[in-house]
Design a protein around this motif. Structure first.
Motif, PDB file in Angstrom:
ATOM      1  N   SER A 111      32.110  58.912  28.076  1.00 24.08           N
ATOM      2  CA  SER A 111      31.246  57.747  28.245  1.00 24.08           C
ATOM      3  C   SER A 111      29.801  58.182  28.468  1.00 24.08           C
ATOM      4  CB  SER A 111      31.735  56.891  29.419  1.00 24.08           C
ATOM      5  OG  SER A 111      33.004  56.335  29.128  1.00 24.08           O
ATOM      6  N   ILE A 112      28.875  57.268  28.170  1.00 21.10           N
ATOM      7  CA  ILE A 112      27.447  57.595  28.227  1.00 21.10           C
ATOM      8  C   ILE A 112      26.671  56.456  28.893  1.00 21.10           C
ATOM      9  CG2 ILE A 112      27.649  58.977  26.119  1.00 21.10           C
ATOM     10  CD1 ILE A 112      26.196  56.695  24.635  1.00 21.10           C
ATOM     11  N   SER A 113      25.383  56.687  29.096  1.00 19.44           N
ATOM     12  CA  SER A 113      24.487  55.663  29.642  1.00 19.44           C
ATOM     13  C   SER A 113      23.224  55.597  28.787  1.00 19.44           C
ATOM     14  CB  SER A 113      24.098  55.982  31.087  1.00 19.44           C
ATOM     15  OG  SER A 113      25.235  56.208  31.889  1.00 19.44           O
ATOM     16  N   SER A 119      30.316  58.628  33.013  1.00 15.72           N
ATOM     17  CA  SER A 119      29.189  59.004  32.164  1.00 15.72           C
ATOM     18  C   SER A 119      28.953  60.514  32.223  1.00 15.72           C
ATOM     19  CB  SER A 119      27.933  58.257  32.616  1.00 15.72           C
ATOM     20  OG  SER A 119      26.816  58.629  31.835  1.00 15.72           O
ATOM     21  N   GLN A 123      23.371  60.824  29.509  1.00 21.38           N
ATOM     22  CA  GLN A 123      22.523  59.663  29.765  1.00 21.38           C
ATOM     23  C   GLN A 123      21.249  59.805  28.943  1.00 21.38           C
ATOM     24  OE1 GLN A 123      22.015  58.950  34.005  1.00 21.38           O
ATOM     25  NE2 GLN A 123      24.185  58.422  34.209  1.00 21.38           N
ATOM     26  N   VAL A 131      26.571  58.814  19.065  1.00 19.11           N
ATOM     27  CA  VAL A 131      27.785  58.099  19.460  1.00 19.11           C
ATOM     28  C   VAL A 131      28.858  58.294  18.398  1.00 19.11           C
ATOM     29  CG1 VAL A 131      28.752  55.791  19.819  1.00 19.11           C
ATOM     30  CG2 VAL A 131      26.564  56.401  20.859  1.00 19.11           C
ATOM     31  N   THR A 174      33.482  57.927  21.957  1.00 18.28           N
ATOM     32  CA  THR A 174      32.668  57.365  23.031  1.00 18.28           C
ATOM     33  C   THR A 174      33.335  56.090  23.517  1.00 18.28           C
ATOM     34  OG1 THR A 174      30.694  58.218  21.912  1.00 18.28           O
ATOM     35  CG2 THR A 174      30.355  56.653  23.709  1.00 18.28           C
ATOM     36  N   VAL A 191      29.708  52.469  27.559  1.00 17.25           N
ATOM     37  CA  VAL A 191      28.268  52.684  27.599  1.00 17.25           C
ATOM     38  C   VAL A 191      27.681  51.764  28.654  1.00 17.25           C
ATOM     39  CG1 VAL A 191      26.099  52.649  26.314  1.00 17.25           C
ATOM     40  CG2 VAL A 191      28.232  53.237  25.133  1.00 17.25           C
ATOM     41  N   LEU A 216      26.100  50.338  18.460  1.00 15.20           N
ATOM     42  CA  LEU A 216      27.081  51.095  19.238  1.00 15.20           C
ATOM     43  C   LEU A 216      28.496  50.811  18.746  1.00 15.20           C
ATOM     44  CD1 LEU A 216      25.609  50.614  22.834  1.00 15.20           C
ATOM     45  CD2 LEU A 216      25.644  52.740  21.521  1.00 15.20           C
ATOM     46  N   VAL A 258      31.949  52.773  19.645  1.00 12.07           N
ATOM     47  CA  VAL A 258      32.072  52.454  21.067  1.00 12.07           C
ATOM     48  C   VAL A 258      33.040  51.296  21.290  1.00 12.07           C
ATOM     49  CG1 VAL A 258      30.771  51.410  22.987  1.00 12.07           C
ATOM     50  CG2 VAL A 258      29.842  53.363  21.759  1.00 12.07           C
ATOM     51  N   ILE A 289      30.804  48.036  26.386  1.00 11.73           N
ATOM     52  CA  ILE A 289      29.384  48.080  26.750  1.00 11.73           C
ATOM     53  C   ILE A 289      29.207  47.219  27.989  1.00 11.73           C
ATOM     54  CG2 ILE A 289      27.028  47.722  25.942  1.00 11.73           C
ATOM     55  CD1 ILE A 289      28.283  47.593  23.054  1.00 11.73           C
TER      56      ILE A 289
END
Length: 469
Positions: free
Chosen positions: A269-271, A306, A309, A405, A409, A412, A427, A432, A435
């Protein structure tokens, strides 16, 4: 009751629960992959791990309303201060997992929320469209003629993951809604949560159809003498697997006509943090706290945590965020460690040492002391951050992050939330599945939402149509 699961030689006994019956016998010796401890389990009787297809499952014809009432009562019995099964699970799992006693206890204190009536009903409604879809044949008019459709109860083996004790309650609630029969294969890093829940179910309703619809057992993953006999369409419809790449790939080899694999693959996961974060010093503090919350939950060991980032701003602004992020990561949270947290593994620390010599292209914040670390770069690093390490990537626009992405992933977190609409299609197109607002990745409630790009309960069911001509 702790003496029940410790043998005279202090080897740890792992109970099995077979169709409502708890079995505590030291018959098979295992060495835990995660801790090296010696654990003893009952011997497996493969015949008891299946429900013959010649007979309906115990709950096949139980009204869903009755099942929900039962699950709600189970939830009431999952009061950590009164439930010895949860207390024992918390004490034993400290030896096998990475979360630590405080975080683990907090997870067990919150486990009853999965058995909340509204959560159960929302999960059923979201996946199936109505609460009566599993209660029998539903008549529909299709192409001008009437047909009957039923979400028929399935027969499933579940390979559970052990990185956080939320997988067993989710699995049990979904399995109960399905009315099917379910064999839970426990992981080596959590051999107690599933049985604690099933033992509680047996306390609440020792002969309830749902109690008799579940079994939980441990065997070493990959044991062909066991898996080769039970991972078959002769006994089960599907194999639901949670876990890492190796676990999912191993499960895939059992896919065959009539035996489907449903996998919750390993994810990252990401930011995404917009330049609005730098509006004021107070805003930056809040954003850093939310960014840290998305990193440190479950010691950054869950797919929802996350690891990268992407921050929109100048190098000076991004570095200011990194400094605040390290400070925020050092603070204790309900599901995250404070100053006594994990550290990156040795190969990653060596990589960080090398990259730290390349300032200003890269910059490392923090130290490997358990408080948390950040590496700032202009492109994502070539390794997977973990152990309370996050890679902050400087971007000139949030949309530039989308190129990094993939279908791996999962979630987010976005700040400010008003910019979700700006990036959500891009995304989603990149792969993804979720979100949300920054800080909310690990704060969502169970029930009523897709999971990993689909409706798990819908995928679990055996959908059947009857046409009368």
């Amino acid at each position: 009751m702790l003496h029940e699961i410790i043998s005279r030689s202090q080897r740890i006994l792992v109970p099995h629960v077979i169709k409502g019956e708890t079995i505590i016998e030291a018959q098979v010796e295992h060495h835990s992959r995660s801790s090296g401890d010696v654990v003893m389990t009952p011997a497996l009787d493969l015949d008891t791990l299946i429900w013959p297809r010649s007979q309906p499952g115990p709950a096949f014809d139980t009204p869903l309303a009755e099942i929900i009432d039962f699950l709600v009562e189970v939830g009431k019995a999952l009061d950590f201060d009164k439930n010895v099964h949860l207390q024992e699970a918390a004490e034993r799992n400290v030896h096998f997992g990475t979360l630590g006693a405080r975080i683990l206890e907090n997870c067990y204190r919150d486990i009853a929320r999965f058995f909340d009536r509204s959560a159960i009903e929302e999960e059923a409604m979201g996946s199936l469209g109505s609460l009566d879809m599993v209660d029998g044949w539903q008549t529909r008019t299709v192409h001008g003629r009437q047909v009957q459709i039923r979400a028929f109860p399935p027969r499933i083996v579940h390979i559970l993951a052990g990185n956080a004790p939320i997988v067993p309650p989710i699995t049990i609630v979904r399995g109960a809604i399905s009315k099917g029969v379910h064999l839970l294969k426990m992981p080596s890093n959590d051999m107690f949560t599933a049985t604690a829940l099933l033992r509680t179910m047996a306390d609440v309703g020792p002969n309830h159809p749902i109690t008799r619809s579940f079994s939980a057992a441990y065997w070493r993953g990959g044991d062909a003498d066991i898996e080769g006999h039970i991972y078959r369409s002769q006994y089960f419809d599907k194999l639901v697997v949670w876990g890492g790449d190796a676990a999912v790939r191993h499960a895939m080899k059992y896919a065959a006509p009539g035996f489907e694999i449903v996998s919750f693959d390993p994810k990252v996961s990401i930011s995404l943090i917009g330049n609005e974060a730098f509006k004021s010093a107070e805003t930056l503090e809040i954003v850093a706290a939310d960014g840290a919350a998305d990193v440190v939950a479950f010691n950054q060991d869950a797919c929802s945590c996350s690891r990268f980032q992407f921050v929109e701003g100048s190098t000076e602004e991004v570095d200011a965020y990194c400094e605040k992020l390290v400070e925020a990561m050092a603070k204790e949270s309900r599901y995250g460690s404070g100053p006594d947290g994990p550290v990156p593994v040795a190969p990653v620390l060596e990589e960080l040492d090398m990259l730290s010599m390349l300032e200003p292209i890269y910059r490392v914040f923090g130290a490997p002391d358990g408080r948390g670390m950040v590496i700032r770069s202009s492109e994502p690093v070539g390794f997977n951050p973990g152990g309370k390490l996050v890679n902050v990537v400087e971007v000139s626009a949030l949309s530039h992050a989308i190129q990094h992405v993939t279908v791996a992933t999962q979630s987010v977190g976005v700040f400010p939330p008003a910019r979700i609409g700006e990036v959500r299609d891009g995304l989603a197109g990149a792969g993804v599945q979720r979100i949300t607002a920054l800080g909310g990745i690990n704060a969502g409630r169970f029930g009523g939402l897709p999971h990993d790009g689909g409706w798990p309960l819908h995928r679990m069911m055996h959908w059947v149509v009857a046409e009368s001509g």
